[in-house]
Scaffold this motif. Structure first.
Motif, short mmCIF file in Angstrom:
data_model
loop_
_atom_site.label_atom_id
_atom_site.label_comp_id
_atom_site.label_asym_id
_atom_site.label_seq_id
_atom_site.Cartn_x
_atom_site.Cartn_y
_atom_site.Cartn_z
N LYS A 180 0.84 -1.20 0.00
CA LYS A 180 0.00 0.00 0.00
C LYS A 180 0.87 1.25 0.00
CE LYS A 180 -0.33 0.40 5.06
NZ LYS A 180 -1.21 0.66 6.20
N ILE A 181 0.27 2.34 -0.44
CA ILE A 181 0.83 3.68 -0.25
C ILE A 181 0.12 4.28 0.95
CG2 ILE A 181 1.15 5.97 -1.23
CD1 ILE A 181 2.84 3.84 -2.57
N ASP A 182 0.89 4.73 1.92
CA ASP A 182 0.35 5.20 3.20
C ASP A 182 0.62 6.70 3.34
OD1 ASP A 182 -0.71 5.15 5.79
OD2 ASP A 182 1.26 4.80 6.67
N LEU A 183 -0.43 7.47 3.64
CA LEU A 183 -0.30 8.91 3.83
C LEU A 183 -0.82 9.30 5.21
CD1 LEU A 183 0.35 11.74 2.75
CD2 LEU A 183 -1.91 11.78 1.69
N PRO A 184 0.01 9.24 6.26
CA PRO A 184 -0.41 9.69 7.59
C PRO A 184 -0.15 11.19 7.78
CG PRO A 184 1.68 8.54 7.75
CD PRO A 184 1.32 8.57 6.29
N ILE A 185 -1.00 11.84 8.55
CA ILE A 185 -0.81 13.23 8.95
C ILE A 185 -0.77 13.25 10.48
CG2 ILE A 185 -1.71 15.58 8.83
CD1 ILE A 185 -3.16 14.77 6.28
N GLY B 212 -2.49 10.58 14.89
CA GLY B 212 -3.06 11.22 13.72
C GLY B 212 -3.67 10.24 12.75
N PRO B 213 -4.47 10.73 11.81
CA PRO B 213 -5.12 9.86 10.83
C PRO B 213 -4.15 9.41 9.75
CG PRO B 213 -5.63 12.13 10.34
CD PRO B 213 -4.84 12.15 11.63
N GLY B 214 -4.46 8.29 9.14
CA GLY B 214 -3.68 7.80 8.01
C GLY B 214 -4.62 7.35 6.90
N PHE B 215 -4.18 7.52 5.66
CA PHE B 215 -4.98 7.16 4.50
C PHE B 215 -4.19 6.16 3.66
CE2 PHE B 215 -5.97 11.34 6.02
CZ PHE B 215 -7.35 11.33 6.11
N ASN B 216 -4.79 5.00 3.40
CA ASN B 216 -4.10 3.90 2.74
C ASN B 216 -4.67 3.67 1.35
OD1 ASN B 216 -2.63 3.22 5.19
ND2 ASN B 216 -4.58 2.41 5.94
N PHE B 217 -3.78 3.44 0.39
CA PHE B 217 -4.17 3.15 -0.97
C PHE B 217 -3.53 1.81 -1.34
CE2 PHE B 217 -3.89 7.68 -0.23
CZ PHE B 217 -5.15 8.13 -0.63
N PHE B 218 -4.33 0.73 -1.29
CA PHE B 218 -3.81 -0.62 -1.40
C PHE B 218 -3.59 -1.04 -2.84
CE2 PHE B 218 -5.21 -0.96 2.97
CZ PHE B 218 -4.31 -1.87 3.52
N GLY B 219 -2.54 -1.84 -3.04
CA GLY B 219 -2.35 -2.56 -4.28
C GLY B 219 -3.01 -3.92 -4.16
N ASP B 220 -2.51 -4.91 -4.89
CA ASP B 220 -3.10 -6.24 -4.85
C ASP B 220 -2.77 -6.95 -3.54
OD1 ASP B 220 -4.18 -5.94 -7.36
OD2 ASP B 220 -2.44 -6.83 -8.38
N THR B 221 -3.74 -7.73 -3.05
CA THR B 221 -3.54 -8.59 -1.88
C THR B 221 -3.75 -10.03 -2.34
OG1 THR B 221 -4.32 -6.88 -0.37
CG2 THR B 221 -4.30 -9.13 0.45
N GLU B 222 -2.79 -10.90 -2.06
CA GLU B 222 -2.83 -12.25 -2.61
C GLU B 222 -2.53 -13.31 -1.54
OE1 GLU B 222 0.03 -12.26 -5.73
OE2 GLU B 222 -1.18 -11.03 -7.08
N ILE B 223 -3.13 -14.50 -1.73
CA ILE B 223 -2.80 -15.68 -0.93
C ILE B 223 -2.41 -16.79 -1.90
CG2 ILE B 223 -3.58 -17.38 0.77
CD1 ILE B 223 -5.68 -15.44 1.71
N ASP B 224 -1.27 -17.42 -1.67
CA ASP B 224 -0.83 -18.51 -2.53
C ASP B 224 -1.87 -19.63 -2.55
OD1 ASP B 224 1.52 -17.17 -2.98
OD2 ASP B 224 2.73 -18.40 -1.63
N GLY B 225 -2.07 -20.21 -3.72
CA GLY B 225 -2.91 -21.39 -3.83
C GLY B 225 -4.39 -21.14 -4.03
N VAL B 226 -4.83 -19.87 -3.99
CA VAL B 226 -6.25 -19.56 -4.18
C VAL B 226 -6.55 -19.55 -5.68
CG1 VAL B 226 -8.05 -17.84 -3.88
CG2 VAL B 226 -6.44 -18.28 -2.04
N GLN B 227 -7.60 -20.25 -6.08
CA GLN B 227 -8.01 -20.30 -7.47
C GLN B 227 -9.41 -19.73 -7.62
OE1 GLN B 227 -8.09 -24.44 -8.63
NE2 GLN B 227 -8.94 -25.07 -6.66
#
Length: 245
Positions: free
Chosen positions: A104-109, A124-139
């Motif tokens: 993720k890209i994290d932007l805390p203030i 303070g607050p933080g704002f997260n911008f996630f990329g892909d989240t993966e688990i091996d073996g999931v089809q």
């Protein structure tokens, strides 16, 4: 709503910046652990023969790296950051380990206060911008929906609390990020022949992160008139940087 909170936070930071007694910027990096949910294998695994079997995640070390800007107002300071965060865990399935990864890209203030000597606390607050989240073996099959692996929100909000220990221009930062939203339970379909489990429920969880970082001030000034810094930087040999005195 998240973007409105982000905009308000940036405006609150920008409005008093010219009144700061000193300001600076630097880089930071370190390690983290990320909390995720248990996996309940429907019908158990090949090795157990049980109706259901629960697998708890094993926390692995992830990493983060980024940069920050700081404005100091006496003992009080404001520090926005921009960080890249990579986190991972794994599940010890009967046949082989299944890795869980996200980034993720994290932007805390952050707003902090110097307590005594080198010690300060912040929140303070933080704002997260996630990329892909993966688990091996999931089809992806007819039993699951969406993409293989957890279907997480791409933009989330968290609250950060932490403490720093600083000596001159180098410091240590211990931080806890509390996710404000719980994930939904999901049905995952694993490759049974490879991992020993088949249909399984990924239990809900709040994405909390514990991190330990080192930060370094690349530049810091204590000039009383910040506006003069930009003209003085190019018109004289004055550095406005206390570390080069």
């Amino acid at each position: 709503m998240k973007f409105k909170v982000l905009l308000i936070g940036l405006l609150l930071f920008a409005m008093p910046i010219t009144q700061a007694q000193e300001f600076g910027f630097g880089i930071r990096g370190g390690l983290n652990t990320y909390s995720i949910g248990d996996i309940n294998s429907r019908g158990g695994s090949i090795s157990s023969g049980q109706p259901d079997e629960l697998f708890s995640p094993v926390k692995d070390m992830g990493f983060q790296a980024g940069a920050y800007f700081v404005a100091q107002f006496g003992k009080l300071y404001v520090r926005p950051e921009l960080n890249y965060v990579s986190s991972k865990n794994h599940y010890d399935f009967p046949q082989q380990q299944a890795n869980w990864t996200t980034s993720k890209i994290d932007l805390p203030i952050l707003v902090g206060y110097d307590i005594v000597g080198p010690v300060s606390v912040y929140a303070g607050p933080g704002f997260n911008f996630f990329g892909d989240t993966e688990i091996d073996g999931v089809q992806q099959t007819s039993f699951t929906t969406g993409t293989p692996g957890p279907d997480l929100e791409k933009t989330t909000f968290n609250v950060n609390v932490g403490v720093t220990f600083k000596f001159k221009y180098i410091g240590i930062d211990l931080r806890y990020e509390m996710g404000q939203g719980e994930t939904a339970e999901e049905l995952e379909d694993f490759v049974r022949s490879s991992y020993g489990v088949n249909l399984a429920d990924l239990r809900p969880y709040k994405p909390n992160v514990l991190s330990l970082s080192i930060f370094v001030d690349l530049f810091r000034t204590d000039t009383g008139n910040i506006g003069n810094f930009f003209t003085g930087l190019f018109k004289s040999d004055k550095c406005y940087c206390p570390y080069n005195k």
